[in-house]
Design a protein around this motif. Structure first.
Motif, PDB file in Angstrom:
ATOM      1  N   HIS A   1      75.167 141.945  58.367  1.00 36.41           N
ATOM      2  CA  HIS A   1      76.575 142.282  59.425  1.00 36.41           C
ATOM      3  C   HIS A   1      75.477 141.867  61.022  1.00 36.41           C
ATOM      4  O   HIS A   1      76.188 141.461  61.366  1.00 36.41           O
ATOM      5  N   THR A   2      74.612 142.613  61.119  1.00 37.16           N
ATOM      6  CA  THR A   2      73.391 142.610  62.149  1.00 37.16           C
ATOM      7  C   THR A   2      73.304 141.088  62.264  1.00 37.16           C
ATOM      8  O   THR A   2      72.786 139.982  63.607  1.00 37.16           O
ATOM      9  N   ALA A   3      72.775 140.647  61.346  1.00 40.97           N
ATOM     10  CA  ALA A   3      71.997 139.720  61.506  1.00 40.97           C
ATOM     11  C   ALA A   3      73.562 137.898  61.836  1.00 40.97           C
ATOM     12  O   ALA A   3      72.922 136.752  62.345  1.00 40.97           O
ATOM     13  N   ALA A   4      74.198 138.636  61.162  1.00 36.80           N
ATOM     14  CA  ALA A   4      75.899 137.363  61.360  1.00 36.80           C
ATOM     15  C   ALA A   4      76.106 137.599  63.072  1.00 36.80           C
ATOM     16  O   ALA A   4      76.646 136.786  63.502  1.00 36.80           O
ATOM     17  N   VAL A   5      76.103 139.031  63.793  1.00 37.43           N
ATOM     18  CA  VAL A   5      76.703 138.962  64.995  1.00 37.43           C
ATOM     19  C   VAL A   5      74.842 138.058  65.749  1.00 37.43           C
ATOM     20  O   VAL A   5      75.785 137.215  66.700  1.00 37.43           O
ATOM     21  N   ARG A   6      73.507 138.694  65.454  1.00 39.68           N
ATOM     22  CA  ARG A   6      72.686 137.689  66.260  1.00 39.68           C
ATOM     23  C   ARG A   6      72.655 135.999  65.737  1.00 39.68           C
ATOM     24  O   ARG A   6      72.278 135.282  67.291  1.00 39.68           O
ATOM     25  N   ALA A   7      73.242 135.728  64.970  1.00 45.24           N
ATOM     26  CA  ALA A   7      73.336 133.765  64.653  1.00 45.24           C
ATOM     27  C   ALA A   7      74.816 133.300  64.865  1.00 45.24           C
ATOM     28  O   ALA A   7      74.943 132.120  65.461  1.00 45.24           O
ATOM     29  N   SER A   8      75.800 134.528  65.353  1.00 50.37           N
ATOM     30  CA  SER A   8      76.644 133.864  65.625  1.00 50.37           C
ATOM     31  C   SER A   8      76.592 132.776  67.347  1.00 50.37           C
ATOM     32  O   SER A   8      77.430 131.945  67.281  1.00 50.37           O
ATOM     33  N   GLY A   9      75.996 133.041  67.942  1.00 47.33           N
ATOM     34  CA  GLY A   9      75.715 132.569  69.424  1.00 47.33           C
ATOM     35  C   GLY A   9      76.928 132.578  70.774  1.00 47.33           C
ATOM     36  O   GLY A   9      77.069 131.974  71.879  1.00 47.33           O
ATOM     37  N   CYS A  10      77.775 133.669  70.321  1.00 50.47           N
ATOM     38  CA  CYS A  10      78.861 134.167  71.206  1.00 50.47           C
ATOM     39  C   CYS A  10      78.443 134.443  72.517  1.00 50.47           C
ATOM     40  O   CYS A  10      78.902 134.770  73.579  1.00 50.47           O
ATOM     41  N   GLY A  11      76.741 135.309  72.309  1.00 48.97           N
ATOM     42  CA  GLY A  11      76.605 135.460  73.916  1.00 48.97           C
ATOM     43  C   GLY A  11      77.179 137.183  74.319  1.00 48.97           C
ATOM     44  O   GLY A  11      76.481 137.003  75.472  1.00 48.97           O
ATOM     45  N   THR A  12      77.257 137.775  73.536  1.00 45.39           N
ATOM     46  CA  THR A  12      78.089 138.778  73.683  1.00 45.39           C
ATOM     47  C   THR A  12      76.850 140.068  74.280  1.00 45.39           C
ATOM     48  O   THR A  12      75.929 139.600  72.896  1.00 45.39           O
ATOM     49  N   PRO A  13      76.985 140.757  75.041  1.00 46.12           N
ATOM     50  CA  PRO A  13      76.027 141.287  75.393  1.00 46.12           C
ATOM     51  C   PRO A  13      76.069 141.694  73.886  1.00 46.12           C
ATOM     52  O   PRO A  13      76.572 142.973  73.727  1.00 46.12           O
ATOM     53  N   ALA A  14      74.298 142.712  73.154  1.00 43.26           N
ATOM     54  CA  ALA A  14      74.620 143.782  72.531  1.00 43.26           C
ATOM     55  C   ALA A  14      73.920 144.668  72.779  1.00 43.26           C
ATOM     56  O   ALA A  14      72.428 144.665  72.437  1.00 43.26           O
ATOM     57  N   HIS A  15      73.547 145.877  71.837  1.00 43.68           N
ATOM     58  CA  HIS A  15      72.866 147.066  71.672  1.00 43.68           C
ATOM     59  C   HIS A  15      72.543 147.922  70.767  1.00 43.68           C
ATOM     60  O   HIS A  15      73.864 148.376  69.925  1.00 43.68           O
ATOM     61  N   ARG A  16      71.926 148.208  70.222  1.00 45.73           N
ATOM     62  CA  ARG A  16      71.253 148.834  68.990  1.00 45.73           C
ATOM     63  C   ARG A  16      71.176 150.180  69.145  1.00 45.73           C
ATOM     64  O   ARG A  16      70.834 150.578  70.292  1.00 45.73           O
ATOM     65  N   ILE A  17      72.275 150.871  68.308  1.00 44.43           N
ATOM     66  CA  ILE A  17      72.440 152.213  68.194  1.00 44.43           C
ATOM     67  C   ILE A  17      71.713 153.178  67.450  1.00 44.43           C
ATOM     68  O   ILE A  17      73.064 152.898  66.354  1.00 44.43           O
ATOM     69  N   ARG A  18      70.381 153.508  67.113  1.00 42.64           N
ATOM     70  CA  ARG A  18      70.008 154.253  66.054  1.00 42.64           C
ATOM     71  C   ARG A  18      70.450 155.342  65.943  1.00 42.64           C
ATOM     72  O   ARG A  18      70.164 156.365  64.770  1.00 42.64           O
ATOM     73  N   GLY A  19      71.189 156.122  67.157  1.00 36.76           N
ATOM     74  CA  GLY A  19      71.257 157.527  66.670  1.00 36.76           C
ATOM     75  C   GLY A  19      72.154 157.739  68.142  1.00 36.76           C
ATOM     76  O   GLY A  19      72.228 156.574  69.511  1.00 36.76           O
ATOM     77  N   LEU A  20      72.704 158.982  68.620  1.00 35.30           N
ATOM     78  CA  LEU A  20      73.440 159.032  69.910  1.00 35.30           C
ATOM     79  C   LEU A  20      72.770 159.005  70.705  1.00 35.30           C
ATOM     80  O   LEU A  20      73.373 158.563  71.675  1.00 35.30           O
ATOM     81  N   ASN A  21      71.387 159.650  70.719  1.00 33.29           N
ATOM     82  CA  ASN A  21      71.123 159.067  71.839  1.00 33.29           C
ATOM     83  C   ASN A  21      70.799 157.638  72.068  1.00 33.29           C
ATOM     84  O   ASN A  21      70.504 157.778  74.196  1.00 33.29           O
ATOM     85  N   ASP A  22      71.126 157.422  71.952  1.00 34.83           N
ATOM     86  CA  ASP A  22      70.911 155.741  71.945  1.00 34.83           C
ATOM     87  C   ASP A  22      72.156 155.514  72.957  1.00 34.83           C
ATOM     88  O   ASP A  22      72.046 153.901  73.813  1.00 34.83           O
ATOM     89  N   LEU A  23      73.126 155.770  72.637  1.00 37.01           N
ATOM     90  CA  LEU A  23      74.468 155.611  73.131  1.00 37.01           C
ATOM     91  C   LEU A  23      74.889 155.954  74.627  1.00 37.01           C
ATOM     92  O   LEU A  23      74.465 157.073  75.282  1.00 37.01           O
ATOM     93  N   PHE A  24      75.121 155.141  75.713  1.00 33.82           N
ATOM     94  CA  PHE A  24      74.755 155.286  76.861  1.00 33.82           C
ATOM     95  C   PHE A  24      76.055 154.755  77.017  1.00 33.82           C
ATOM     96  O   PHE A  24      77.201 153.935  77.727  1.00 33.82           O
ATOM     97  N   VAL A  25      76.441 156.037  79.013  1.00 35.79           N
ATOM     98  CA  VAL A  25      77.804 155.037  79.788  1.00 35.79           C
ATOM     99  C   VAL A  25      78.094 153.681  79.552  1.00 35.79           C
ATOM    100  O   VAL A  25      79.154 152.732  79.392  1.00 35.79           O
ATOM    101  N   HIS A  26      77.127 153.433  79.977  1.00 33.22           N
ATOM    102  CA  HIS A  26      77.522 151.578  80.740  1.00 33.22           C
ATOM    103  C   HIS A  26      77.051 150.361  79.091  1.00 33.22           C
ATOM    104  O   HIS A  26      77.702 149.459  79.148  1.00 33.22           O
ATOM    105  N   HIS A  27      76.896 150.792  77.985  1.00 37.29           N
ATOM    106  CA  HIS A  27      77.087 150.224  76.359  1.00 37.29           C
ATOM    107  C   HIS A  27      78.688 150.217  76.099  1.00 37.29           C
ATOM    108  O   HIS A  27      79.324 149.514  75.415  1.00 37.29           O
TER     109      HIS A  27
END
Length: 216
Positions: A128-154
């Motif tokens: 699924h994540t590989a498909a997002v990266r290969a989609s070529g849509c240019g949408t900003p992407a953020h890896r979230i490994r846990g809630l500590n990685d989740l910020f307001v600007h995301h």
């Protein structure tokens, strides 16, 4: 992968040189290549450029197998070159091809085209994540490994796409988003059918100006 490996063995047993066509979009799918490629009779053709310069032992004893995890639009371009150069090329019927990544790419492109940002939930690189990266849509992407990685600007966006929504991290992210205000989802499905049989599917969900998720 088992179907591809069985097809390779069958063609090799018939005395054919086998072309493994395509390149898996997800690294997780690439493991089929060394498995069937240990035999000297198997060649990998990953691009139209590879097909254009390919040299074979006998063009009358040539067969192809589609590498699992490849996208069918990529396969079509490669086969177009191969069939022009080797008219007697034979290979898997389309009902034996892998359509999973084709469906995931179609879903990702459709959802991301309507999303402002995408959250990749979890540590591992999944199809699924590989498909997002290969989609070529240019949408900003953020890896979230846990809630500590989740910020307001995301999540400061009207529409958010989320992959890995059924993982532990994905469920936590959804819980956080639902706690910030009204949340709704819109479900979108891409399916490839061969001969009336559903051979692969990918599901994506969207949100009221909140979340779109790609189901695992």
């Amino acid at each position: 992968m088992k179907g591809a490996a069985a097809a390779v063995r069958s063609y090799l047993a018939s005395g054919d040189e086998v072309l493994l066509v395509g390149e898996p979009v997800s690294p997780a799918d690439a493991c089929v290549t060394p498995t069937v490629g240990q035999d000297g009779g198997v060649r990998t053709v990953r691009s139209p450029q590879d097909a254009a310069c390919l040299r074979v032992r006998d063009q009358n004893r040539l067969a192809f197998v589609v590498a699992p995890g490849s996208a069918t639009d990529q396969i079509a371009g490669i086969l177009g070159v191969l069939r022009t150069r080797f008219p007697r090329l034979r290979g898997q019927h389309p009902d034996g091809w892998c359509y999973t990544m084709t469906d995931l790419l179609a879903t990702s492109r459709s959802v991301l085209a309507e999303s402002d940002t995408v959250l990749l939930a979890g540590d591992a690189e999944t199809p699924h994540t590989a498909a997002v990266r290969a989609s070529g849509c240019g949408t900003p992407a953020h890896r979230i490994r846990g809630l500590n990685d989740l910020f307001v600007h995301h999540i400061d966006a009207p529409t958010i796409a989320l992959t890995g929504s059924h993982t532990a991290v994905g469920e936590l992210v959804l819980r956080v988003l639902s706690g910030l205000g009204p949340l709704s989802t819109v479900e979108r499905t891409t399916r490839t059918r061969v001969g009336g049989e559903c051979v692969a599917s990918a599901v994506a969900t969207g949100n009221n100006g909140a979340v779109g998720r790609s189901a695992d």
